[in-house]
Design an enzyme around this catalytic site. Structure first.
Site, PDB file in Angstrom:
ATOM      1  N   HIS A   1      -3.738 -39.594  20.091  1.00  0.00           N
ATOM      2  CA  HIS A   1      -2.331 -39.196  19.952  1.00  0.00           C
ATOM      3  C   HIS A   1      -1.419 -40.334  20.412  1.00  0.00           C
ATOM      4  O   HIS A   1      -0.429 -40.660  19.749  1.00  0.00           O
ATOM      5  CB  HIS A   1      -2.036 -37.941  20.787  1.00  0.00           C
TER       6      HIS A   1
ATOM      7  N   HIS B   1       7.638  15.723  10.151  1.00  0.00           N
ATOM      8  CA  HIS B   1       6.734  14.706   9.590  1.00  0.00           C
ATOM      9  C   HIS B   1       5.276  15.025   9.897  1.00  0.00           C
ATOM     10  O   HIS B   1       4.432  15.028   9.021  1.00  0.00           O
ATOM     11  CB  HIS B   1       7.058  13.315  10.129  1.00  0.00           C
TER      12      HIS B   1
ATOM     13  N   ASN C   1      -3.667   5.859   5.766  1.00  0.00           N
ATOM     14  CA  ASN C   1      -4.406   6.689   6.730  1.00  0.00           C
ATOM     15  C   ASN C   1      -5.204   5.808   7.702  1.00  0.00           C
ATOM     16  O   ASN C   1      -5.043   4.578   7.725  1.00  0.00           O
ATOM     17  CB  ASN C   1      -5.316   7.679   5.988  1.00  0.00           C
TER      18      ASN C   1
ATOM     19  N   TYR D   1       0.855  -1.183   0.000  1.00  0.00           N
ATOM     20  CA  TYR D   1       0.000   0.000   0.000  1.00  0.00           C
ATOM     21  C   TYR D   1       0.890   1.232   0.000  1.00  0.00           C
ATOM     22  O   TYR D   1       1.766   1.373   0.848  1.00  0.00           O
ATOM     23  CB  TYR D   1      -0.910   0.014   1.240  1.00  0.00           C
TER      24      TYR D   1
ATOM     25  N   GLU E   1      12.016   4.640  17.934  1.00  0.00           N
ATOM     26  CA  GLU E   1      12.081   4.196  16.539  1.00  0.00           C
ATOM     27  C   GLU E   1      13.472   4.509  15.961  1.00  0.00           C
ATOM     28  O   GLU E   1      14.136   3.637  15.425  1.00  0.00           O
ATOM     29  CB  GLU E   1      10.994   4.941  15.751  1.00  0.00           C
ATOM     30  N   HIS E   2      13.899   5.771  16.080  1.00  0.00           N
ATOM     31  CA  HIS E   2      15.228   6.188  15.611  1.00  0.00           C
ATOM     32  C   HIS E   2      16.040   6.644  16.815  1.00  0.00           C
ATOM     33  O   HIS E   2      15.601   7.542  17.551  1.00  0.00           O
ATOM     34  CB  HIS E   2      15.135   7.375  14.650  1.00  0.00           C
TER      35      HIS E   2
ATOM     36  N   SER F   1       6.062   9.114  14.111  1.00  0.00           N
ATOM     37  CA  SER F   1       7.493   8.883  14.039  1.00  0.00           C
ATOM     38  C   SER F   1       8.216   9.527  15.231  1.00  0.00           C
ATOM     39  O   SER F   1       7.725  10.486  15.819  1.00  0.00           O
ATOM     40  CB  SER F   1       8.003   9.478  12.724  1.00  0.00           C
TER      41      SER F   1
ATOM     42  N   GLN G   1     -10.989   0.027   0.514  1.00  0.00           N
ATOM     43  CA  GLN G   1     -11.388  -0.781  -0.647  1.00  0.00           C
ATOM     44  C   GLN G   1     -10.180  -1.458  -1.297  1.00  0.00           C
ATOM     45  O   GLN G   1     -10.274  -2.599  -1.772  1.00  0.00           O
ATOM     46  CB  GLN G   1     -12.193   0.055  -1.661  1.00  0.00           C
TER      47      GLN G   1
ATOM     48  N   GLU H   1      -2.295 -36.059  29.027  1.00  0.00           N
ATOM     49  CA  GLU H   1      -3.175 -34.972  28.584  1.00  0.00           C
ATOM     50  C   GLU H   1      -4.548 -35.484  28.174  1.00  0.00           C
ATOM     51  O   GLU H   1      -5.387 -34.714  27.716  1.00  0.00           O
ATOM     52  CB  GLU H   1      -2.522 -34.216  27.412  1.00  0.00           C
TER      53      GLU H   1
ATOM     54  N   GLN I   1      12.606  14.972  12.272  1.00  0.00           N
ATOM     55  CA  GLN I   1      11.526  14.116  12.722  1.00  0.00           C
ATOM     56  C   GLN I   1      10.250  14.920  12.936  1.00  0.00           C
ATOM     57  O   GLN I   1       9.160  14.513  12.529  1.00  0.00           O
ATOM     58  CB  GLN I   1      11.921  13.424  14.032  1.00  0.00           C
TER      59      GLN I   1
ATOM     60  N   ASP J   1      16.815   7.227   6.347  1.00  0.00           N
ATOM     61  CA  ASP J   1      15.481   7.305   5.744  1.00  0.00           C
ATOM     62  C   ASP J   1      15.521   7.011   4.253  1.00  0.00           C
ATOM     63  O   ASP J   1      14.561   6.493   3.689  1.00  0.00           O
ATOM     64  CB  ASP J   1      14.893   8.706   5.944  1.00  0.00           C
TER      65      ASP J   1
END
Lengths: 437, 437
Positions: free
Chosen positions: A428, A270, A222, A138, A335-336, A245, A199, A423, A267, A369
């Protein structure tokens, strides 16, 4: 107007509480968005192409007659690449080559071929590693159109050996992003459909007459896309749902403060929810970075986003020493993580939790990046405590191999039967016992 | 009463449709259960121990005064182990040793230590692998109490290097399962709380005064536990949500039909929704297996469960040849795949999608369930197309390493800036450009 950034001191009695407040972020789960995504998914599952077409025409303001007409052929992708300015095309190619080289190394070093070993009685055990058959990527359309994301999502899949990569990217009002299409061409994407939203996620997860069903969907989107991905998880695989981020800079106080200020900006620009934090043992240096921030802010085209982000979510943290800075970094699990210091490796050795570590004064996060090579899809919101950068391993899976010899079945069969009776699973036990001589 | 198992033939015109109908399984998501789980989680998050205590006393019919009183100390775990019948204890120990040996091999072979390489200009790139700090293991109480699950969930975490393993296991009416506690002792579980349900998941995910917060929760549970795990995903990691268990047997027609019948039973006895399928090119052999099924069914204590499962979800599939059997196996992507044939490796080489492959006539699935060594937590419901057995890798995560040299920053900086301008992220570009000489 001077920017007001929160200042914390690790020697303060309420430091832990204040730090927690800075880090606190709860992804708002909007029930209305979730219901809308669920309804779109159900419709796509039931009506296939027709539903995808209707939603696409409505949300993206198009007038397409068939899903087929929304597919972009390889020639058009190649033409988009050919049409780029030479410097930009060259940069894209360099980035792709470096990302590919790193991920090929990753495949080779982390067991791309599985393993197998034979025990004394002839029993063979092992693990087979296989790429996924088909993956969907995506790519957001509109304002946040990032060709670098195309490279970072598609190339590891290619390196893993995925046979077919299907990319979806919405084109609101029919506007295509040539840099994104060029990136798809360089990355080796097989098919591109200009559809988006829940969709598109539904089309990839269930398959339609025109859009093939995939085994995993990756890539950012999104809130509707995120909600749809959560809902189709289990039918297909998905990557992590990304939060805002974050960058955490540990600095020993000797880096040019303009560099650190700009790294925090990179950062913060963003979005308003992004988080930039500096941790440093030197009070005077923190003040110099703050001065740089105020000096440089007005030069930034995205200064309002940066201001909001730094004011609401940023922090400048004074600590006792770099050891304590590392402890805090492990708590934050950013994250960074930049370690802008002399001999950064000594501190990196103490870090257990981070998405990516940028070591030394020259390793700005922006290099990672785009083109250093490692993936820029990284765990956010403290999930680096338990998850990893996107990698070749996300496009492979393992199957266990169990090849028990006749002799092996005699010893293992007795053990299995004993535990199976414990068990209460008598079939088994019997299944193992039938193989005993 | 003869059991009626669905028969399919791959040469029939409607074969694909009929096979799809056999495989179709939609996990019913019960909205009421989901809401109840959400409410319990919110309560545990807000009130901690007090909420966990109330739910535990109510649902498990206990009268505990504190969560502390619900913790089982290491001495009690050891005592449970010491109290087991010698044969059972020995079997448990053998199983644990073999599971540990396999997973140690897995760690060693699949890059447990990450990698690192240096480029010509001195830039270092790599990947650091780190275990999770703390893991929670959910173990069901009551009727489905499986000590083998304790071993299969805890041992890979131990091998990965997880510092602390917290096990939760409900004890309805205060009844403890000594085999489960013994397994916890052998597996090296650090702390055990006798709590369960969504309240236990909440305690592990958020932490309470008594129960430490973990980084990941693994292990099977009922619908409330599954719903709670889905909801805390992102705050902590979770393993796959398991569907009904499945076995697919590909047989060339030369295995003792009693063995194959019992292998089908061993899956069917788990629960009414379990799925057992035989695929074979030999009509006469299929008839012999069916005769074995009818002969053996009455000897099974769990015959009613087996009958329902085989009737509703089982199938005997006649195919043209073993090649076609392999194609169908890839389509089904079964949790357990037995290849009961001469030279099974030739067919295993054709398999792309399976949780675990059991090769040869002696590799009954039950050996893998208990003691062969590979994990018995496997992807169900066709998710083997994109996911893997539980393994050491599920208790480790990676961090990228990016250590750019001064020289590297000159070349990479120009590439990054070019692409950052293309994406409209000027602070990213400036952050790279400030490092240019």
């Amino acid at each position: 107007m001077t920017i007001q950034i929160r200042k914390l001191d690790s020697t303060a009695a309420d430091f832990k509480t204040r730090l927690s407040a800075v880090l606190a972020f709860e992804a708002s789960e909007d029930e209305a968005i979730d219901r809308a995504a669920a309804q779109i998914l159900a419709d796509v599952k039931a009506r296939g192409d027709a539903a995808v077409l209707e939603y696409t025409n409505r949300f993206d303001k198009l007038d397409a007659q068939t899903i087929g007409s929304l597919e972009i052929g390889k020639e058009e992708l190649q033409a988009a690449l050919d049409g780029l300015a030479p410097a930009r095309r060259a940069a894209l190619q360099t980035a792709a080559d470096r990302v590919r080289a790193y991920h090929e190394r990753q495949k080779q070093e982390t067991g791309g071929d599985g393993f197998r070993y034979t025990e004394a009685d002839g029993t063979v055990l092992g693990q087979k590693v296989t790429p996924l058959d088909r993956v969907g990527i995506y790519v957001p359309g509109g304002k946040a159109a990032y060709p670098s994301s195309v490279l970072m999502n598609a190339i590891p899949a290619k390196v893993a050996g995925v046979q077919e990569i299907i990319m979806v990217v919405p084109t609101p009002n029919g506007v295509k992003n040539e840099l994104v299409l060029g990136a798809a061409s360089i990355a080796g994407v097989d098919r591109v459909f200009t559809i988006g939203g829940a969709q598109a996620v539904g089309a990839l997860a269930y398959g339609t007459a025109s859009v093939p069903q995939v085994d995993k969907i990756v890539g950012p989107g999104n809130a509707y896309v995120a909600a749809a991905k959560r809902r189709v998880f289990g039918i297909v695989g998905i990557d992590m749902i990304a939060g805002p981020s974050e960058i955490l800079v540990l600095c020993d106080g000797s880096t040019d403060p303009d560099w650190v200020a700009m790294d925090l900006f990179s950062q913060a620009e963003h979005d308003e929810l992004a988080q930039s934090i500096l941790v440093c043992p030197d009070d005077a240096y923190i003040a110099r970075v703050e001065a740089s921030i105020n000096k440089l802010l007005d030069t930034m085209p995205r200064k309002e986003v940066i201001r909001t982000s730094l004011t609401n979510r940023g922090a400048l943290v004074k600590v006792r020493d770099m050891q304590e800075a590392c402890d805090i970094a492990n708590l934050i699990a950013a994250e960074h993580l930049e370690i802008s210091a002399d001999d950064p490796q000594q501190w990196a050795d103490r870090i257990r939790h981070a998405g990516a570590m940028f070591l030394g004064r020259f390793s700005s996060e922006s290099l990672g990046d785009y083109c250093a090579g490692p993936n820029h899809v990284l765990p956010t919101s403290r999930t680096a405590r338990f998850s990893s950068p996107l990698g070749v391993y996300d496009f492979q899976k393992r199957s266990s191999i169990i090849y028990v010899s006749e002799a092996g079945a005699q010893t293992l069969g007795k053990v299995a039967a004993e535990l199976a009776y414990g068990e209460g699973l008598q079939a088994h036990a019997a299944s193992a016992e039938l193989r005993l001589k």
